[in-house]
Design a protein around this motif. Structure first.
Motif, PDB file in Angstrom:
ATOM      1  N   ILE A  41       0.852  -1.187   0.000  1.00  0.00           N
ATOM      2  CA  ILE A  41       0.000   0.000   0.000  1.00  0.00           C
ATOM      3  C   ILE A  41       0.886   1.235   0.000  1.00  0.00           C
ATOM      4  O   ILE A  41       1.857   1.310   0.758  1.00  0.00           O
ATOM      5  CB  ILE A  41      -0.910   0.034   1.244  1.00  0.00           C
ATOM      6  N   ALA A  42       0.561   2.189  -0.846  1.00  0.00           N
ATOM      7  CA  ALA A  42       1.307   3.447  -0.885  1.00  0.00           C
ATOM      8  C   ALA A  42       0.324   4.605  -0.832  1.00  0.00           C
ATOM      9  O   ALA A  42      -0.670   4.617  -1.563  1.00  0.00           O
ATOM     10  CB  ALA A  42       2.141   3.538  -2.159  1.00  0.00           C
ATOM     11  N   ARG A  43       0.594   5.551   0.060  1.00  0.00           N
ATOM     12  CA  ARG A  43      -0.208   6.777   0.036  1.00  0.00           C
ATOM     13  C   ARG A  43       0.382   7.695  -1.014  1.00  0.00           C
ATOM     14  O   ARG A  43       1.582   7.989  -1.004  1.00  0.00           O
ATOM     15  CB  ARG A  43      -0.232   7.457   1.397  1.00  0.00           C
ATOM     16  N   ASN A  44      -0.458   8.120  -1.921  1.00  0.00           N
ATOM     17  CA  ASN A  44      -0.019   8.930  -3.060  1.00  0.00           C
ATOM     18  C   ASN A  44      -1.132   9.926  -3.371  1.00  0.00           C
ATOM     19  O   ASN A  44      -1.944   9.723  -4.264  1.00  0.00           O
ATOM     20  CB  ASN A  44       0.276   8.015  -4.265  1.00  0.00           C
ATOM     21  N   ASP A  45      -1.194  10.990  -2.563  1.00  0.00           N
ATOM     22  CA  ASP A  45      -2.301  11.937  -2.639  1.00  0.00           C
ATOM     23  C   ASP A  45      -2.448  12.536  -4.036  1.00  0.00           C
ATOM     24  O   ASP A  45      -1.450  12.747  -4.747  1.00  0.00           O
ATOM     25  CB  ASP A  45      -2.122  13.046  -1.609  1.00  0.00           C
ATOM     26  N   ALA A  46      -3.696  12.787  -4.407  1.00  0.00           N
ATOM     27  CA  ALA A  46      -4.014  13.295  -5.745  1.00  0.00           C
ATOM     28  C   ALA A  46      -4.838  14.569  -5.620  1.00  0.00           C
ATOM     29  O   ALA A  46      -5.894  14.567  -4.981  1.00  0.00           O
ATOM     30  CB  ALA A  46      -4.799  12.246  -6.531  1.00  0.00           C
ATOM     31  N   ASP A  47      -4.339  15.652  -6.175  1.00  0.00           N
ATOM     32  CA  ASP A  47      -5.043  16.943  -6.160  1.00  0.00           C
ATOM     33  C   ASP A  47      -5.453  17.346  -4.754  1.00  0.00           C
ATOM     34  O   ASP A  47      -6.565  17.852  -4.528  1.00  0.00           O
ATOM     35  CB  ASP A  47      -6.269  16.889  -7.081  1.00  0.00           C
ATOM     36  N   GLY A  48      -4.579  17.098  -3.788  1.00  0.00           N
ATOM     37  CA  GLY A  48      -4.839  17.506  -2.410  1.00  0.00           C
ATOM     38  C   GLY A  48      -5.711  16.564  -1.613  1.00  0.00           C
ATOM     39  O   GLY A  48      -5.930  16.788  -0.420  1.00  0.00           O
ATOM     40  N   ALA A  49      -6.217  15.501  -2.237  1.00  0.00           N
ATOM     41  CA  ALA A  49      -7.071  14.550  -1.542  1.00  0.00           C
ATOM     42  C   ALA A  49      -6.275  13.306  -1.173  1.00  0.00           C
ATOM     43  O   ALA A  49      -5.430  12.849  -1.949  1.00  0.00           O
ATOM     44  CB  ALA A  49      -8.257  14.154  -2.415  1.00  0.00           C
ATOM     45  N   PRO A  50      -6.530  12.720   0.008  1.00  0.00           N
ATOM     46  CA  PRO A  50      -5.852  11.467   0.360  1.00  0.00           C
ATOM     47  C   PRO A  50      -6.132  10.396  -0.695  1.00  0.00           C
ATOM     48  O   PRO A  50      -7.270  10.230  -1.137  1.00  0.00           O
ATOM     49  CB  PRO A  50      -6.481  11.088   1.705  1.00  0.00           C
ATOM     50  N   SER A  51      -5.094   9.702  -1.115  1.00  0.00           N
ATOM     51  CA  SER A  51      -5.245   8.686  -2.152  1.00  0.00           C
ATOM     52  C   SER A  51      -4.273   7.556  -1.862  1.00  0.00           C
ATOM     53  O   SER A  51      -3.120   7.793  -1.492  1.00  0.00           O
ATOM     54  CB  SER A  51      -4.977   9.287  -3.534  1.00  0.00           C
ATOM     55  N   TYR A  52      -4.739   6.321  -2.037  1.00  0.00           N
ATOM     56  CA  TYR A  52      -3.951   5.148  -1.695  1.00  0.00           C
ATOM     57  C   TYR A  52      -3.910   4.181  -2.880  1.00  0.00           C
ATOM     58  O   TYR A  52      -4.941   3.883  -3.486  1.00  0.00           O
ATOM     59  CB  TYR A  52      -4.563   4.434  -0.481  1.00  0.00           C
ATOM     60  N   LEU A  53      -2.701   3.700  -3.171  1.00  0.00           N
ATOM     61  CA  LEU A  53      -2.508   2.667  -4.180  1.00  0.00           C
ATOM     62  C   LEU A  53      -2.388   1.335  -3.451  1.00  0.00           C
ATOM     63  O   LEU A  53      -1.598   1.200  -2.513  1.00  0.00           O
ATOM     64  CB  LEU A  53      -1.238   2.939  -4.979  1.00  0.00           C
ATOM     65  N   ILE A  54      -3.163   0.340  -3.885  1.00  0.00           N
ATOM     66  CA  ILE A  54      -3.192  -0.958  -3.215  1.00  0.00           C
ATOM     67  C   ILE A  54      -2.875  -2.042  -4.237  1.00  0.00           C
ATOM     68  O   ILE A  54      -3.587  -2.207  -5.225  1.00  0.00           O
ATOM     69  CB  ILE A  54      -4.574  -1.211  -2.578  1.00  0.00           C
ATOM     70  N   PHE A  55      -1.783  -2.775  -3.998  1.00  0.00           N
ATOM     71  CA  PHE A  55      -1.319  -3.838  -4.891  1.00  0.00           C
ATOM     72  C   PHE A  55      -1.611  -5.193  -4.262  1.00  0.00           C
ATOM     73  O   PHE A  55      -1.425  -5.376  -3.052  1.00  0.00           O
ATOM     74  CB  PHE A  55       0.208  -3.798  -5.061  1.00  0.00           C
ATOM     75  N   CYS A  56      -1.991  -6.163  -5.075  1.00  0.00           N
ATOM     76  CA  CYS A  56      -2.097  -7.541  -4.607  1.00  0.00           C
ATOM     77  C   CYS A  56      -1.811  -8.482  -5.769  1.00  0.00           C
ATOM     78  O   CYS A  56      -1.761  -8.050  -6.927  1.00  0.00           O
ATOM     79  CB  CYS A  56      -3.473  -7.833  -4.004  1.00  0.00           C
ATOM     80  N   ASP A  57      -1.617  -9.762  -5.469  1.00  0.00           N
ATOM     81  CA  ASP A  57      -1.464 -10.737  -6.543  1.00  0.00           C
ATOM     82  C   ASP A  57      -2.702 -10.715  -7.431  1.00  0.00           C
ATOM     83  O   ASP A  57      -3.830 -10.562  -6.950  1.00  0.00           O
ATOM     84  CB  ASP A  57      -1.284 -12.144  -5.962  1.00  0.00           C
ATOM     85  N   ARG A  58      -2.473 -10.867  -8.713  1.00  0.00           N
ATOM     86  CA  ARG A  58      -3.562 -10.812  -9.697  1.00  0.00           C
ATOM     87  C   ARG A  58      -4.717 -11.759  -9.348  1.00  0.00           C
ATOM     88  O   ARG A  58      -5.885 -11.410  -9.506  1.00  0.00           O
ATOM     89  CB  ARG A  58      -2.995 -11.153 -11.076  1.00  0.00           C
ATOM     90  N   SER A  59      -4.385 -12.943  -8.832  1.00  0.00           N
ATOM     91  CA  SER A  59      -5.425 -13.940  -8.563  1.00  0.00           C
ATOM     92  C   SER A  59      -6.414 -13.484  -7.489  1.00  0.00           C
ATOM     93  O   SER A  59      -7.528 -13.991  -7.423  1.00  0.00           O
ATOM     94  CB  SER A  59      -4.793 -15.275  -8.156  1.00  0.00           C
ATOM     95  N   PHE A  60      -6.007 -12.520  -6.634  1.00  0.00           N
ATOM     96  CA  PHE A  60      -6.913 -11.998  -5.596  1.00  0.00           C
ATOM     97  C   PHE A  60      -7.604 -10.714  -6.042  1.00  0.00           C
ATOM     98  O   PHE A  60      -8.365 -10.131  -5.271  1.00  0.00           O
ATOM     99  CB  PHE A  60      -6.131 -11.716  -4.313  1.00  0.00           C
ATOM    100  N   GLY A  61      -7.347 -10.257  -7.272  1.00  0.00           N
ATOM    101  CA  GLY A  61      -7.825  -8.956  -7.701  1.00  0.00           C
ATOM    102  C   GLY A  61      -9.325  -8.773  -7.608  1.00  0.00           C
ATOM    103  O   GLY A  61      -9.808  -7.792  -7.036  1.00  0.00           O
ATOM    104  N   GLN A  62     -10.079  -9.717  -8.158  1.00  0.00           N
ATOM    105  CA  GLN A  62     -11.532  -9.564  -8.139  1.00  0.00           C
ATOM    106  C   GLN A  62     -12.079  -9.567  -6.719  1.00  0.00           C
ATOM    107  O   GLN A  62     -12.912  -8.731  -6.356  1.00  0.00           O
ATOM    108  CB  GLN A  62     -12.188 -10.689  -8.947  1.00  0.00           C
ATOM    109  N   TYR A  63     -11.586 -10.497  -5.904  1.00  0.00           N
ATOM    110  CA  TYR A  63     -12.047 -10.559  -4.505  1.00  0.00           C
ATOM    111  C   TYR A  63     -11.756  -9.245  -3.792  1.00  0.00           C
ATOM    112  O   TYR A  63     -12.617  -8.690  -3.099  1.00  0.00           O
ATOM    113  CB  TYR A  63     -11.373 -11.725  -3.771  1.00  0.00           C
ATOM    114  N   LEU A  64     -10.525  -8.724  -3.928  1.00  0.00           N
ATOM    115  CA  LEU A  64     -10.161  -7.511  -3.199  1.00  0.00           C
ATOM    116  C   LEU A  64     -10.949  -6.312  -3.707  1.00  0.00           C
ATOM    117  O   LEU A  64     -11.404  -5.481  -2.906  1.00  0.00           O
ATOM    118  CB  LEU A  64      -8.660  -7.253  -3.324  1.00  0.00           C
TER     119      LEU A  64
END
Length: 201
Positions: free
Chosen positions: A158-181
């Protein structure tokens, strides 16, 4: 070898089937940005590759060419952006001046193997508190912070990467869990009126 069509990367296909109405946005948004180019780099923490990547463990920074570099684990970095930005950041890491036989550097294209979602808005931290036990307060996870944690019982970066002054988070997972997550994040954001939005181009 380089002209062999069998060696070309396949066309990217999202790991998520978003069976939700798309919106133009709102106070809290979720986007599938899995098509973003993503590379994993492993190198010695005190070697020239680490110096060039720049981001210390638990932090992130924008590289000179525009890629976002995440210090995801000791001796590991995730580099993401457009293919050109990522290429500029990772090309030549194995031939840097100062490398010797004992230094280890590897770079692996993670684009097809990892799902990536962006949650943005004032309610993003409260939404994530429902599915992850990290402390999401600004002093503990400020803009630029990077962590690994369980999100809805899935191991994620997880990385916090704010966008246009708003809190924003990038969340990575294995592809196989993508739909569930993705579905779990929709469920967690329901009380905050989360909107599913198209990835920015």
């Amino acid at each position: 070898m380089a002209d062999d069509p069998s060696l070309e990367s396949p066309v990217f296909e999202s790991p998520v089937v978003a069976n939700y109405p798309m919106s133009s946005g709102g106070d809290l948004t979720l986007a599938d940005v899995s098509a973003t180019t993503k590379w994993l780099v492993r190198a010695d923490a005190d070697g020239p590759a680490a110096d060039q990547l720049g981001a210390a463990f638990g932090t992130s920074q924008v590289a000179a060419g525009g890629a976002l570099v995440l210090g995801s684990r000791p001796c590991e970095w995730i580099v993401l952006g457009t293919s050109e930005e990522v290429s500029a950041a990772v090309t030549g890491l194995e031939q840097l001046e100062g490398l010797d036989a004992s230094d280890f550097v590897s770079a692996l294209d993670w684009t097809h193997g990892r799902a990536l979602f962006r949650v943005t808005g004032r309610g993003a931290a409260r939404m994530l508190e429902k599915v992850c036990s990290l402390d999401w307060s600004d002093p503990m996870t400020p803009d630029g912070a990077v962590a690994s944690a369980s999100v809805a019982k899935v191991t994620c970066d997880i990385a916090r990467n704010d966008a246009d002054g708003a809190p924003s988070y990038l969340i990575f997972c294995d592809r196989s869990f993508g739909q569930y997550l993705f579905d779990a994040l929709i469920d967690a954001g329901d009380e905050f009126s989360v909107s599913v939005v198209a990835a920015a181009t």
